[in-house]
Design a protein around this motif. Sequence first.
Motif, short mmCIF file in Angstrom:
data_model
loop_
_atom_site.label_atom_id
_atom_site.label_comp_id
_atom_site.label_asym_id
_atom_site.label_seq_id
_atom_site.Cartn_x
_atom_site.Cartn_y
_atom_site.Cartn_z
N ASP A 137 0.83 -1.21 0.00
CA ASP A 137 0.00 0.00 0.00
C ASP A 137 0.87 1.26 0.00
OD1 ASP A 137 -2.32 -1.50 -0.02
OD2 ASP A 137 -2.56 -1.43 2.17
N LEU A 138 1.89 1.28 0.84
CA LEU A 138 2.79 2.43 0.90
C LEU A 138 3.54 2.58 -0.43
CD1 LEU A 138 4.17 4.71 2.51
CD2 LEU A 138 5.87 3.01 3.20
N ASP A 142 2.58 1.62 -3.45
CA ASP A 142 1.64 2.14 -4.46
C ASP A 142 1.34 3.62 -4.24
OD1 ASP A 142 1.53 -0.42 -5.49
OD2 ASP A 142 -0.42 -0.90 -4.61
N ARG A 143 1.10 3.99 -2.99
CA ARG A 143 0.79 5.39 -2.67
C ARG A 143 1.96 6.30 -3.04
NH1 ARG A 143 0.83 7.70 2.81
NH2 ARG A 143 1.19 5.55 3.41
N ALA A 144 3.17 5.88 -2.72
CA ALA A 144 4.36 6.70 -3.01
C ALA A 144 4.57 6.84 -4.51
CB ALA A 144 5.59 6.09 -2.35
N VAL A 164 2.27 6.75 -6.87
CA VAL A 164 1.23 7.65 -7.37
C VAL A 164 1.53 9.09 -6.97
CG1 VAL A 164 -1.22 8.22 -7.17
CG2 VAL A 164 -0.52 5.84 -7.47
N MET A 165 2.13 9.28 -5.80
CA MET A 165 2.43 10.63 -5.30
C MET A 165 3.56 11.32 -6.06
SD MET A 165 2.37 10.21 -1.17
CE MET A 165 2.83 11.90 -0.87
N ALA A 192 7.02 11.61 -1.83
CA ALA A 192 7.09 10.29 -2.46
C ALA A 192 8.50 9.73 -2.34
CB ALA A 192 6.68 10.38 -3.93
#
Length: 123
Positions: free
Chosen positions: A59-60, A62-64, A66-67, A75
């Motif tokens: 999750d982290l 993927d989030r990073a 995308v950021m 990110a």
Amino acid sequence: MSKEAAIEFMMQEIEEGIRNMLTRGQQYILAYRNDRGIVNTKRLDTEDLISAMIELDSDLFDRAVVMTASDPIEASRLLTGLMNRALGQIIGMSPIREAAELNYELEMDELKTESQIAGEEAA
């Protein structure tokens, strides 16, 4: 330097080498003797690093990723932290001591050979 101290020093050098190579996008070939005495190699590369990052916290990760467009500094901070954790996991699961012991054996064999050659030349 004692044998154990030399092996500990070599272990630190190997760990540093793995960190440096993988963070530069290069591979590291780790040669070691397994529990049956057979010399094996283990290839570590960026694929291993990225897989470990995803396994640790997908999750982290993927989030990073995308950021990166909206907040590249944050990110980068997130990915760097995750990468350092993944490197620790890769190193922890690698046969570092066995590789250092093999390196020590090879260095001692080389020193013996050089000593023998020097002794023959002197005679």
